[in-house]
Design a protein around this motif. Structure first.
Motif, short mmCIF file in Angstrom:
data_model
loop_
_atom_site.label_atom_id
_atom_site.label_comp_id
_atom_site.label_asym_id
_atom_site.label_seq_id
_atom_site.Cartn_x
_atom_site.Cartn_y
_atom_site.Cartn_z
N ASP A 12 11.84 -17.03 -59.28
CA ASP A 12 13.14 -16.43 -59.00
C ASP A 12 14.01 -16.41 -60.26
O ASP A 12 15.20 -16.11 -60.19
CB ASP A 12 13.86 -17.15 -57.86
CG ASP A 12 14.11 -18.63 -58.15
OD1 ASP A 12 13.70 -19.11 -59.23
OD2 ASP A 12 14.71 -19.30 -57.30
N ASP A 13 13.43 -16.74 -61.41
CA ASP A 13 14.08 -16.59 -62.71
C ASP A 13 13.53 -15.33 -63.38
O ASP A 13 12.35 -14.99 -63.20
CB ASP A 13 13.81 -17.80 -63.61
CG ASP A 13 14.43 -19.07 -63.06
OD1 ASP A 13 15.63 -19.03 -62.73
OD2 ASP A 13 13.71 -20.08 -62.96
N TYR A 14 14.37 -14.67 -64.20
CA TYR A 14 13.98 -13.40 -64.79
C TYR A 14 14.13 -13.43 -66.30
O TYR A 14 14.93 -14.19 -66.85
CB TYR A 14 14.81 -12.25 -64.19
CG TYR A 14 14.43 -11.95 -62.76
CD1 TYR A 14 13.58 -10.89 -62.45
CD2 TYR A 14 14.88 -12.75 -61.71
CE1 TYR A 14 13.21 -10.62 -61.15
CE2 TYR A 14 14.51 -12.50 -60.40
CZ TYR A 14 13.67 -11.44 -60.12
OH TYR A 14 13.29 -11.18 -58.83
N ARG A 15 13.35 -12.60 -66.95
CA ARG A 15 13.44 -12.46 -68.40
C ARG A 15 13.19 -11.01 -68.79
O ARG A 15 12.68 -10.21 -67.99
CB ARG A 15 12.43 -13.38 -69.10
CG ARG A 15 10.97 -13.12 -68.77
CD ARG A 15 10.10 -14.24 -69.29
NE ARG A 15 8.69 -14.05 -68.98
CZ ARG A 15 7.81 -13.49 -69.82
NH1 ARG A 15 8.21 -13.09 -71.02
NH2 ARG A 15 6.54 -13.36 -69.49
N VAL A 16 13.54 -10.68 -70.02
CA VAL A 16 13.39 -9.32 -70.53
C VAL A 16 12.19 -9.28 -71.48
O VAL A 16 12.03 -10.16 -72.34
CB VAL A 16 14.65 -8.86 -71.28
CG1 VAL A 16 14.47 -7.45 -71.85
CG2 VAL A 16 15.85 -8.88 -70.34
N ILE A 17 11.33 -8.28 -71.30
CA ILE A 17 10.17 -8.12 -72.18
C ILE A 17 10.09 -6.69 -72.68
O ILE A 17 10.56 -5.75 -72.02
CB ILE A 17 8.85 -8.46 -71.46
CG1 ILE A 17 8.59 -7.49 -70.29
CG2 ILE A 17 8.85 -9.90 -70.99
CD1 ILE A 17 7.19 -7.55 -69.75
N PRO A 18 9.50 -6.46 -73.86
CA PRO A 18 9.22 -5.10 -74.31
C PRO A 18 8.00 -4.55 -73.59
O PRO A 18 7.11 -5.31 -73.20
CB PRO A 18 8.95 -5.27 -75.81
CG PRO A 18 8.40 -6.67 -75.91
CD PRO A 18 9.11 -7.47 -74.85
N VAL A 19 7.97 -3.23 -73.37
CA VAL A 19 6.83 -2.61 -72.68
C VAL A 19 6.34 -1.42 -73.50
O VAL A 19 6.72 -0.27 -73.25
CB VAL A 19 7.22 -2.15 -71.26
CG1 VAL A 19 5.98 -1.67 -70.50
CG2 VAL A 19 7.89 -3.26 -70.49
N PRO A 20 5.49 -1.64 -74.51
CA PRO A 20 4.89 -0.52 -75.24
C PRO A 20 3.72 0.05 -74.45
O PRO A 20 3.01 -0.68 -73.76
CB PRO A 20 4.42 -1.17 -76.54
CG PRO A 20 4.12 -2.58 -76.13
CD PRO A 20 5.10 -2.95 -75.06
N GLN A 21 3.55 1.38 -74.52
CA GLN A 21 2.47 2.02 -73.77
C GLN A 21 1.85 3.17 -74.54
O GLN A 21 2.48 3.77 -75.41
CB GLN A 21 3.00 2.53 -72.42
CG GLN A 21 3.39 1.43 -71.45
CD GLN A 21 2.21 0.55 -71.08
OE1 GLN A 21 1.11 1.04 -70.86
NE2 GLN A 21 2.43 -0.74 -71.01
N LEU A 22 0.61 3.48 -74.17
CA LEU A 22 -0.13 4.56 -74.80
C LEU A 22 -0.99 5.24 -73.76
O LEU A 22 -1.61 4.57 -72.91
CB LEU A 22 -1.02 4.00 -75.92
CG LEU A 22 -1.85 4.99 -76.73
CD1 LEU A 22 -0.94 5.87 -77.59
CD2 LEU A 22 -2.86 4.26 -77.61
N ARG A 23 -1.00 6.56 -73.79
CA ARG A 23 -1.83 7.33 -72.86
C ARG A 23 -2.23 8.63 -73.52
O ARG A 23 -1.45 9.22 -74.25
CB ARG A 23 -1.08 7.61 -71.55
CG ARG A 23 -1.96 8.29 -70.49
CD ARG A 23 -1.17 8.58 -69.22
NE ARG A 23 -2.04 9.13 -68.19
CZ ARG A 23 -2.57 8.44 -67.20
NH1 ARG A 23 -2.31 7.16 -67.09
NH2 ARG A 23 -3.36 9.01 -66.31
N GLY A 24 -3.48 9.09 -73.25
CA GLY A 24 -3.89 10.35 -73.84
C GLY A 24 -5.21 10.85 -73.30
O GLY A 24 -5.83 10.24 -72.42
N LYS A 25 -5.61 12.00 -73.83
CA LYS A 25 -6.90 12.60 -73.51
C LYS A 25 -7.52 13.13 -74.79
O LYS A 25 -6.82 13.67 -75.65
CB LYS A 25 -6.74 13.76 -72.52
CG LYS A 25 -6.39 13.38 -71.10
CD LYS A 25 -6.35 14.62 -70.22
CE LYS A 25 -5.97 14.27 -68.80
NZ LYS A 25 -5.93 15.49 -67.94
#
Length: 282
Positions: free
Chosen positions: A49-62
């Motif tokens: 029930d505690d929260y934190r902030v994280i970075p979310v890098p992503q990659l998608r392709g064809k």
């Protein structure tokens, strides 16, 4: 296989996928790339029930219709090229990922749960199978898909399997915006419950939490997930250029996993996530 972190990233990437797949309809060699980065607010561990902030890098392709994408610390590769003229997309391929839940006492935040001890990083390897259809309900460009992912930890951490069925629906609202809805569940083996949710007598003394040994008694569904995603193009066309994304998600811990002191006393059965990000489609 997703943890809380993976759930955030999965939703974020799913939103990126609409722009990428729409652009692919206009590219002759059916190749494209979407790169995204965001910030997410998530529980500090699964059941917290505690929260934190994280970075979310992503990659998608064809690449010539062979798709690949990341979901949190996991990589999926679809080995079946998407070349159907009727909008059918059959998905099949390998997946490999990592799970970092409670591998750092500092990131765990809750003192009692941190006192249970650090856990090892799990390396989860397996595959997925699914099917999708473009043009099903609202227009010729909406997409409905279903997928099942099965993985197993090969690093000797929880040493168990995870099965994740998921259904996702995305539809454009205009040339500049879209929304999406996703529902998934996580089914785990008994070793998973024992590793992440049981509390041994020695751990009970160290943490002040009561001993608990029911989560590892058998396999079962540990949680169900619901998420809503939206995107808006800064370039005037969601098929190319810059797009802003936002998501909100809710997860409910289930059964003996929800009854574990790690969740019921130190945390919460109700898990919330939120994220914003920006992506660029080439």
């Amino acid at each position: 296989m997703p943890s809380i972190r993976s759930l955030v990233a999965a939703t974020f990437v799913a939103s990126l996928s609409f722009a990428a797949s729409a652009q692919a309809q206009e590219v002759e060699d059916h190749s494209n790339l979407t790169v995204g980065v965001g910030a997410a607010v998530i529980p500090s561990y699964e059941g917290s029930d505690d929260y934190r902030v994280i970075p979310v890098p992503q990659l998608r392709g064809k690449v010539h219709d062979f798709a690949f994408w990341t979901r949190g610390p996991a990589l999926f590769v679809d080995v079946i090229p998407n070349r159907s003229d009727d909008g059918i997309d059959v998905q099949l391929g390998p997946v490999v990922g990592a799970r970092f839940d409670r591998t750092s006492r500092k990131r765990t935040k809750d003192d009692a749960v941190a006192a249970l001890g650090k856990l090892d990083t799990a390396i989860e390897v397996g595959g997925f199978v699914g099917i999708g259809k473009t043009g099903v309900i609202t227009s010729a460009y909406d997409n409905l898909s279903a997928r099942v992912t099965i993985t197993k930890d090969v690093a000797g951490a929880h040493d168990s399997m995870i099965v994740t069925p998921a259904i996702e629906y995305f539809t454009p609202l205009s040339i500049r915006s879209f929304v999406g809805l996703g529902v998934s569940a996580d089914y785990v083996g008994k070793k998973y419950g024992r590793y992440y949710f049981d509390v041994t007598p020695d751990q009970a003394v160290a943490s002040g939490l009561p001993a608990y040994d029911r989560a590892g008694d058998g396999s079962g569904f540990r949680k169900i997930n619901l998420n809503l995603t939206g995107g808006y193009s800064l370039s005037g066309d969601i098929r190319r250029g810059w797009t802003l994304f936002a998501l909100g998600g809710y997860s409910r811990m289930l059964g003996d996993y929800a009854d574990s002191p790690v969740v019921a006393i130190a945390g919460s059965k109700n898990q919330w996530i939120g994220a914003v990000g920006v992506g660029y489609t080439f």
